[in-house]
Design an enzyme around this catalytic site. Structure first.
Site, PDB file in Angstrom:
ATOM      1  N   ASP A  73      -0.182  -4.113   4.698  1.00 27.46           N
ATOM      2  CA  ASP A  73      -0.169  -2.650   5.181  1.00 27.46           C
ATOM      3  C   ASP A  73      -0.685  -2.683   6.753  1.00 27.46           C
ATOM      4  O   ASP A  73      -0.535  -1.950   7.369  1.00 27.46           O
ATOM      5  CB  ASP A  73      -1.045  -1.693   4.432  1.00 27.46           C
ATOM      6  CG  ASP A  73       0.034  -1.184   3.420  1.00 27.46           C
ATOM      7  OD1 ASP A  73       0.690  -0.250   3.615  1.00 27.46           O
ATOM      8  OD2 ASP A  73      -0.116  -1.259   2.138  1.00 27.46           O
ATOM      9  N   GLU A 104      -1.730   4.613   5.827  1.00 28.42           N
ATOM     10  CA  GLU A 104      -1.973   3.175   5.791  1.00 28.42           C
ATOM     11  C   GLU A 104      -3.277   2.700   5.763  1.00 28.42           C
ATOM     12  O   GLU A 104      -3.533   1.614   5.213  1.00 28.42           O
ATOM     13  CB  GLU A 104      -1.005   2.439   7.256  1.00 28.42           C
ATOM     14  CG  GLU A 104       0.395   2.826   7.409  1.00 28.42           C
ATOM     15  CD  GLU A 104       1.415   2.289   6.172  1.00 28.42           C
ATOM     16  OE1 GLU A 104       0.667   1.595   5.306  1.00 28.42           O
ATOM     17  OE2 GLU A 104       2.231   2.630   6.147  1.00 28.42           O
ATOM     18  N   HIS A 107      -4.424   2.676   2.554  1.00 28.74           N
ATOM     19  CA  HIS A 107      -3.868   1.647   1.634  1.00 28.74           C
ATOM     20  C   HIS A 107      -4.794   0.282   1.757  1.00 28.74           C
ATOM     21  O   HIS A 107      -5.152  -0.446   0.915  1.00 28.74           O
ATOM     22  CB  HIS A 107      -2.443   1.400   2.115  1.00 28.74           C
ATOM     23  CG  HIS A 107      -1.670   2.580   1.812  1.00 28.74           C
ATOM     24  ND1 HIS A 107      -0.103   2.491   2.068  1.00 28.74           N
ATOM     25  CD2 HIS A 107      -1.661   3.738   1.142  1.00 28.74           C
ATOM     26  CE1 HIS A 107       0.374   3.674   1.629  1.00 28.74           C
ATOM     27  NE2 HIS A 107      -0.795   4.142   1.069  1.00 28.74           N
ATOM     28  N   TYR A 111      -7.067  -1.777  -0.893  1.00 27.31           N
ATOM     29  CA  TYR A 111      -6.880  -3.318  -0.939  1.00 27.31           C
ATOM     30  C   TYR A 111      -7.981  -4.053  -0.725  1.00 27.31           C
ATOM     31  O   TYR A 111      -8.122  -5.082  -1.377  1.00 27.31           O
ATOM     32  CB  TYR A 111      -5.438  -3.880  -0.191  1.00 27.31           C
ATOM     33  CG  TYR A 111      -4.468  -3.270  -0.588  1.00 27.31           C
ATOM     34  CD1 TYR A 111      -3.999  -3.188  -1.900  1.00 27.31           C
ATOM     35  CD2 TYR A 111      -3.319  -2.806   0.557  1.00 27.31           C
ATOM     36  CE1 TYR A 111      -2.855  -2.343  -2.266  1.00 27.31           C
ATOM     37  CE2 TYR A 111      -2.186  -2.270   0.051  1.00 27.31           C
ATOM     38  CZ  TYR A 111      -1.746  -1.950  -1.352  1.00 27.31           C
ATOM     39  OH  TYR A 111      -0.671  -1.359  -1.679  1.00 27.31           O
ATOM     40  N   GLU A 179       8.571  -2.248   3.796  1.00 27.31           N
ATOM     41  CA  GLU A 179       8.211  -1.194   2.970  1.00 27.31           C
ATOM     42  C   GLU A 179       9.270  -1.081   1.618  1.00 27.31           C
ATOM     43  O   GLU A 179       8.937  -0.715   0.587  1.00 27.31           O
ATOM     44  CB  GLU A 179       7.929   0.211   3.725  1.00 27.31           C
ATOM     45  CG  GLU A 179       6.901   0.161   4.336  1.00 27.31           C
ATOM     46  CD  GLU A 179       6.437   1.442   5.436  1.00 27.31           C
ATOM     47  OE1 GLU A 179       5.633   1.985   5.190  1.00 27.31           O
ATOM     48  OE2 GLU A 179       7.660   1.809   6.047  1.00 27.31           O
ATOM     49  N   GLU A 213       4.585   5.179   0.419  1.00 27.59           N
ATOM     50  CA  GLU A 213       5.604   4.188   0.899  1.00 27.59           C
ATOM     51  C   GLU A 213       6.811   4.696   0.760  1.00 27.59           C
ATOM     52  O   GLU A 213       8.047   4.638   1.584  1.00 27.59           O
ATOM     53  CB  GLU A 213       5.340   2.782   0.192  1.00 27.59           C
ATOM     54  CG  GLU A 213       4.445   2.077   0.305  1.00 27.59           C
ATOM     55  CD  GLU A 213       3.970   1.850   1.721  1.00 27.59           C
ATOM     56  OE1 GLU A 213       4.771   1.943   2.623  1.00 27.59           O
ATOM     57  OE2 GLU A 213       2.746   1.436   1.953  1.00 27.59           O
ATOM     58  N   HIS A 216       7.347   7.123   3.482  1.00 22.52           N
ATOM     59  CA  HIS A 216       7.347   6.500   4.808  1.00 22.52           C
ATOM     60  C   HIS A 216       9.052   5.932   5.087  1.00 22.52           C
ATOM     61  O   HIS A 216       9.471   5.984   6.131  1.00 22.52           O
ATOM     62  CB  HIS A 216       6.550   5.201   4.922  1.00 22.52           C
ATOM     63  CG  HIS A 216       4.942   5.551   4.879  1.00 22.52           C
ATOM     64  ND1 HIS A 216       3.990   4.630   4.446  1.00 22.52           N
ATOM     65  CD2 HIS A 216       4.377   6.672   4.712  1.00 22.52           C
ATOM     66  CE1 HIS A 216       2.829   5.190   4.313  1.00 22.52           C
ATOM     67  NE2 HIS A 216       3.190   6.598   4.509  1.00 22.52           N
TER      68      HIS A 216
END
Length: 337
Positions: A73, A104, A107, A111, A179, A213, A216
């Site tokens: 990402d 993003e 995200h 993570y 993606e 995603e 997107h």
């Protein structure tokens, strides 16, 4: 002010939101606002218990998976700022891209939290964050991404048809290959664990990332559709061949990742099944671009067929009452798994 009709990729920095030239982009921005979530809503406590139950092969898979997520990402966000925002000359589209950049960032935070939770050893965690340098299967995917970023990063504006074709290839790469394929491959591993009653915190956060995603990707494909309508000669036979070759290269890179994750195979998950799945997804991306399917493979994972109905209807029921986000209508994924 000139009354000449402008195209989406014409150089400049259009500021006028009224009259609105691309209202669909604005509606995508508004829909994205309704889809707000935060990392703090994801409960990973049960995952820690589940991790201790995993076999050595499964623990290897999870380590590799979160290492890829931690870098993937960030690469997408960098391309968004360096390329997409720079060249898509529509204030409505830039509103959406601004929102996408926020997503993003969420995200990346998710993570980061996963790595901190799943990998308590500082050295192991540092190695995961540096995966592009020290994990060959992730490095190969990153190099694939960087190749297409480098193609357009130094362009100040899209002055020629050749420049616009290079930009379109970059956008198609990130929508269809990164993606739309790399992430969809990674999601399949997550839902394989969930189908076995494991790692529900990871699956919950991934549900929400998956929603983002998918949106997107849908936005990017709409940009591609718009450019092709405005400048139909850009997407010619040569570009069609390049796009097909790009998808083939992406499938090859993702299969190397699958070899790394699956080893000699795990119950219900192996490299051959991932090959079929990735080829099926790649065909769907090609068909979405109006190109012939390349592989003719079927989706072997029944748990991915169920992904658009399992748990997702509960998304907004989980929203804290403090949220002041108006939500109307139904919510569902596309079925391009």
């Amino acid at each position: 002010m000139s009354t000449q009709t402008k195209n989406l990729l014409d150089p400049g920095f259009e500021l006028t939101l009224r009259p609105m030239r691309y209202p669909d982009f604005y509606e995508r921005y508004r829909d994205a606002i309704k889809n707000t979530w935060t990392v703090e809503e994801v409960d990973l406590h049960s995952d820690v218990t589940d991790l201790a139950k995993l076999s050595a092969g499964e623990q290897h898979m999870i380590g590799r998976l979160v290492a890829f997520f931690a870098t993937g990402d960030s690469i997408v966000a960098n391309n968004l700022v360096l390329t997409l925002y720079k060249h898509i000359n529509s204030p409505e589209a830039r509103l959406y891209l601004s929102r996408q950049l926020f997503e993003e960032a969420v995200h990346v935070q998710f993570y980061l939290t996963l790595l901190d939770t799943y990998l308590p050893d500082p050295d192991e965690r540092a190695g995961a964050f540096d995966a592009v340098e020290n994990i060959p299967s992730i490095r190969e995917k990153a190099q694939f991404c960087f190749k297409w970023i480098n193609e357009v990063e130094k362009l100040d504006s899209l002055q020629t048809k050749a420049d616009r074709r290079r930009f379109l290839l970059n956008l198609i790469c990130f929508a269809a290959c990164i993606e739309g394929l790399f992430f969809y491959g990674a999601f399949a591993y997550v839902y394989w664990f969930r189908s076995r009653g494991l790692l529900h915190g990871l699956a919950t956060g991934t549900n929400w990332v998956f929603r983002d995603e998918s949106a997107h990707m849908a936005f990017a494909f709409q940009v591609i559709d718009t450019v092709r309508q405005e400048e139909p000669d850009l997407f010619d036979d040569d570009m069609a061949k390049e796009v097909t070759a790009m998808l083939e290269e992406a499938v090859k890179a993702e299969l190397q990742f699958a070899h790394d994750l699956c080893g000699k195979g795990l119950p219900g998950m192996n490299t051959e099944s991932m090959r079929e799945y990735l080829q099926c997804v790649a065909d769907q991306r090609l068909v979405r671009l109006g190109l012939p399917a390349r592989y003719g493979s079927e989706n072997p994972f029944s748990f991915m067929e169920l992904q658009n109905v399992q748990e997702l209807t509960n998304f907004f029921e989980r929203r804290p009452s403090a949220y002041q986000v108006a939500v109307e209508g139904s919510v569902s994924f596309d079925d391009d798994f």
